[in-house]
Design a protein around this motif. Structure first.
Motif, PDB file in Angstrom:
ATOM      1  N   LEU A  46       0.834  -1.214   0.000  1.00  0.00           N
ATOM      2  CA  LEU A  46       0.000   0.000   0.000  1.00  0.00           C
ATOM      3  C   LEU A  46       0.862   1.256   0.000  1.00  0.00           C
ATOM      4  N   GLY A  47       0.562   2.197  -0.895  1.00  0.00           N
ATOM      5  CA  GLY A  47       1.395   3.403  -1.031  1.00  0.00           C
ATOM      6  C   GLY A  47       2.757   2.968  -1.558  1.00  0.00           C
ATOM      7  N   CYS A  48       2.708   2.197  -2.652  1.00  0.00           N
ATOM      8  CA  CYS A  48       3.906   1.470  -3.134  1.00  0.00           C
ATOM      9  C   CYS A  48       4.991   2.382  -3.682  1.00  0.00           C
ATOM     10  N   GLY A  49       4.651   3.660  -3.970  1.00  0.00           N
ATOM     11  CA  GLY A  49       5.663   4.551  -4.541  1.00  0.00           C
ATOM     12  C   GLY A  49       6.193   3.966  -5.844  1.00  0.00           C
ATOM     13  N   PRO A  50       7.500   4.136  -6.101  1.00  0.00           N
ATOM     14  CA  PRO A  50       8.063   3.686  -7.376  1.00  0.00           C
ATOM     15  C   PRO A  50       8.416   2.196  -7.417  1.00  0.00           C
ATOM     16  N   GLY A  51       7.820   1.399  -6.545  1.00  0.00           N
ATOM     17  CA  GLY A  51       7.947  -0.062  -6.659  1.00  0.00           C
ATOM     18  C   GLY A  51       9.270  -0.647  -6.196  1.00  0.00           C
ATOM     19  N   VAL A  52      10.014   0.094  -5.382  1.00  0.00           N
ATOM     20  CA  VAL A  52      11.305  -0.419  -4.912  1.00  0.00           C
ATOM     21  C   VAL A  52      11.076  -1.594  -3.950  1.00  0.00           C
ATOM     22  N   TYR A  53      10.110  -1.430  -3.046  1.00  0.00           N
ATOM     23  CA  TYR A  53       9.731  -2.554  -2.169  1.00  0.00           C
ATOM     24  C   TYR A  53       9.190  -3.714  -3.002  1.00  0.00           C
ATOM     25  N   ALA A  54       8.271  -3.407  -3.924  1.00  0.00           N
ATOM     26  CA  ALA A  54       7.618  -4.469  -4.710  1.00  0.00           C
ATOM     27  C   ALA A  54       8.660  -5.338  -5.411  1.00  0.00           C
ATOM     28  N   GLN A  55       9.657  -4.706  -6.007  1.00  0.00           N
ATOM     29  CA  GLN A  55      10.718  -5.469  -6.697  1.00  0.00           C
ATOM     30  C   GLN A  55      11.432  -6.409  -5.731  1.00  0.00           C
ATOM     31  N   GLU A  56      11.750  -5.901  -4.548  1.00  0.00           N
ATOM     32  CA  GLU A  56      12.462  -6.699  -3.559  1.00  0.00           C
ATOM     33  C   GLU A  56      11.601  -7.887  -3.109  1.00  0.00           C
ATOM     34  N   LEU A  57      10.319  -7.632  -2.911  1.00  0.00           N
ATOM     35  CA  LEU A  57       9.428  -8.687  -2.414  1.00  0.00           C
ATOM     36  C   LEU A  57       9.215  -9.763  -3.473  1.00  0.00           C
ATOM     37  N   ILE A  58       9.159  -9.328  -4.736  1.00  0.00           N
ATOM     38  CA  ILE A  58       9.034 -10.281  -5.842  1.00  0.00           C
ATOM     39  C   ILE A  58      10.300 -11.140  -5.903  1.00  0.00           C
ATOM     40  N   SER A  59      11.466 -10.515  -5.701  1.00  0.00           N
ATOM     41  CA  SER A  59      12.725 -11.278  -5.744  1.00  0.00           C
ATOM     42  C   SER A  59      12.781 -12.308  -4.608  1.00  0.00           C
ATOM     43  N   ARG A  60      11.960 -12.094  -3.559  1.00  0.00           N
ATOM     44  CA  ARG A  60      11.906 -13.064  -2.455  1.00  0.00           C
ATOM     45  C   ARG A  60      10.794 -14.095  -2.646  1.00  0.00           C
ATOM     46  N   GLY A  61      10.147 -14.070  -3.832  1.00  0.00           N
ATOM     47  CA  GLY A  61       9.182 -15.121  -4.153  1.00  0.00           C
ATOM     48  C   GLY A  61       7.721 -14.771  -3.923  1.00  0.00           C
ATOM     49  N   ALA A  62       7.419 -13.505  -3.544  1.00  0.00           N
ATOM     50  CA  ALA A  62       6.016 -13.136  -3.292  1.00  0.00           C
ATOM     51  C   ALA A  62       5.295 -12.768  -4.588  1.00  0.00           C
ATOM     52  N   SER A  63       3.973 -12.930  -4.554  1.00  0.00           N
ATOM     53  CA  SER A  63       3.128 -12.450  -5.638  1.00  0.00           C
ATOM     54  C   SER A  63       2.548 -11.115  -5.147  1.00  0.00           C
ATOM     55  N   VAL A  64       2.819 -10.040  -5.882  1.00  0.00           N
ATOM     56  CA  VAL A  64       2.581  -8.698  -5.331  1.00  0.00           C
ATOM     57  C   VAL A  64       1.447  -7.947  -6.037  1.00  0.00           C
ATOM     58  N   THR A  65       0.598  -7.300  -5.218  1.00  0.00           N
ATOM     59  CA  THR A  65      -0.347  -6.296  -5.704  1.00  0.00           C
ATOM     60  C   THR A  65       0.098  -4.970  -5.106  1.00  0.00           C
ATOM     61  N   ALA A  66       0.358  -3.979  -5.964  1.00  0.00           N
ATOM     62  CA  ALA A  66       0.902  -2.698  -5.505  1.00  0.00           C
ATOM     63  C   ALA A  66      -0.105  -1.584  -5.806  1.00  0.00           C
ATOM     64  N   ILE A  67      -0.354  -0.748  -4.805  1.00  0.00           N
ATOM     65  CA  ILE A  67      -1.373   0.306  -4.930  1.00  0.00           C
ATOM     66  C   ILE A  67      -0.779   1.654  -4.539  1.00  0.00           C
ATOM     67  N   ASN A  69      -1.916   6.177  -4.998  1.00  0.00           N
ATOM     68  CA  ASN A  69      -2.854   7.123  -5.616  1.00  0.00           C
ATOM     69  C   ASN A  69      -2.170   8.012  -6.655  1.00  0.00           C
ATOM     70  N   SER A  70      -0.874   7.801  -6.879  1.00  0.00           N
ATOM     71  CA  SER A  70      -0.166   8.581  -7.891  1.00  0.00           C
ATOM     72  C   SER A  70      -0.022   7.755  -9.174  1.00  0.00           C
ATOM     73  N   GLU A  71      -0.616   8.278 -10.252  1.00  0.00           N
ATOM     74  CA  GLU A  71      -0.517   7.575 -11.541  1.00  0.00           C
ATOM     75  C   GLU A  71       0.941   7.431 -11.969  1.00  0.00           C
ATOM     76  N   ASP A  72       1.732   8.488 -11.695  1.00  0.00           N
ATOM     77  CA  ASP A  72       3.146   8.460 -12.091  1.00  0.00           C
ATOM     78  C   ASP A  72       3.881   7.322 -11.374  1.00  0.00           C
ATOM     79  N   MET A  73       3.600   7.157 -10.072  1.00  0.00           N
ATOM     80  CA  MET A  73       4.251   6.082  -9.314  1.00  0.00           C
ATOM     81  C   MET A  73       3.816   4.713  -9.847  1.00  0.00           C
TER      82      MET A  73
END
Ligand code: SAM
Length: 232
Positions: A46-67, A69-73
């Motif tokens: 939640l509030g994923c920003g530019p997906g730096v966390y999401a990338q890390e979590l995916i590299s650890r094997g998670a399936s990620v949904t990132a949200i 409110n900024s279209e740019d992010m």
């Protein structure tokens, strides 16, 4: 409530937080240290920003949904995580209308809840979308640190703060909410979750190598707070 930092300057923010002292060498390692095994887990960011966390979590094997409110992010995050994972625009202040009940093993929300005036709609939906043994892990500014900028001088008030932050190497205006720990704990309890851990972060050896002054500051002074919550 948000900032131009997360909209017009989203790409610059992405570059700034890749290797900086406070995010890359302190806040992210501190929050990531609270996560358990992620292989095969469904994770909501939640509030994923530019997906730096999401990338890390995916590299650890998670399936990620990132949200966010900024279209740019979200555009930046989508480009990083590809089509096997979801990223979409949503204002989390109204909750999580698109997510199914009991869907996620872990929900994270790093450094975003202080942009929400009322935490109750989000927290009650986080509880709803978590699996029975799921965890909600978030970080936020320490309210005692933000108290330095309190317009009211009343620690117990929940109040809007307008400041300039230097994350991008120049002053950028940011508006956020400061609330006492008791108000935060009240929203967690109201949602039907309980706090299983409170952490105040651990400066890394990498931080020490990059800046002894900031390492010493973060080793001895308050900065962020990290909460781990589970279903009551
Ligand atoms: C400080 S950044 C943190 C980004 C990311 N979580 C990280 O730590 O790298 C805060 C993020 O929260 C997002 N945000 C702020 N208010 C929001 C809201 N009401 N709904 C969804 N996202 C929001 C901003 O757009 C921004 O991307």
């Amino acid at each position: 409530m948000s900032s131009v930092m997360y909209k017009e300057y989203a790409s610059e923010y992405d570059v700034a937080i890749q290797g900086n002292l406070y995010n890359a060498k302190f806040e992210r390692p501190s929050l990531l240290s609270l996560l358990t095994e992620l292989e095969g887990k469904k994770l909501l960011d939640l509030g994923c920003g530019p997906g730096v966390y999401a990338q890390e979590l995916i590299s650890r094997g998670a399936s990620v949904t990132a949200i966010d409110n900024s279209e740019d992010m979200i555009e930046i995050t989508r480009a990083k995580i590809g089509s096997n994972h979801k990223a979409y625009v949503q204002d989390i202040s109204i909750g999580l209308p698109n997510e199914k009940s009991g869907e996620f093993d872990v929900v994270i929300c790093p450094l975003a809840i202080h942009y929400l005036k009322d935490l109750n709609p989000l927290f009650s939906d986080v509880r709803r979308v978590l699996k029975h043994n799921g965890q909600f892990i978030f970080s936020t500014n320490h309210p005692n640190v933000d108290f330095r900028s309190s317009p009211s001088g009343d620690y117990f008030a929940t109040e809007e703060i307008n400041e300039e932050w230097h994350t991008l190497g120049r002053p950028v205006p940011v508006t956020y909410y400061r609330r006492p720990i008791s108000a935060l704990a009240g929203s967690i309890s109201c949602s039907g979750m309980v706090i299983s851990n409170i952490f105040e972060g651990l400066p890394t050896e990498e931080l020490k190598k990059a800046s002894l002054a900031v390492f010493e500051k973060l080793s001895t002074k308050l900065s962020f707070m990290f909460y781990v919550c589970k279903l009551a």
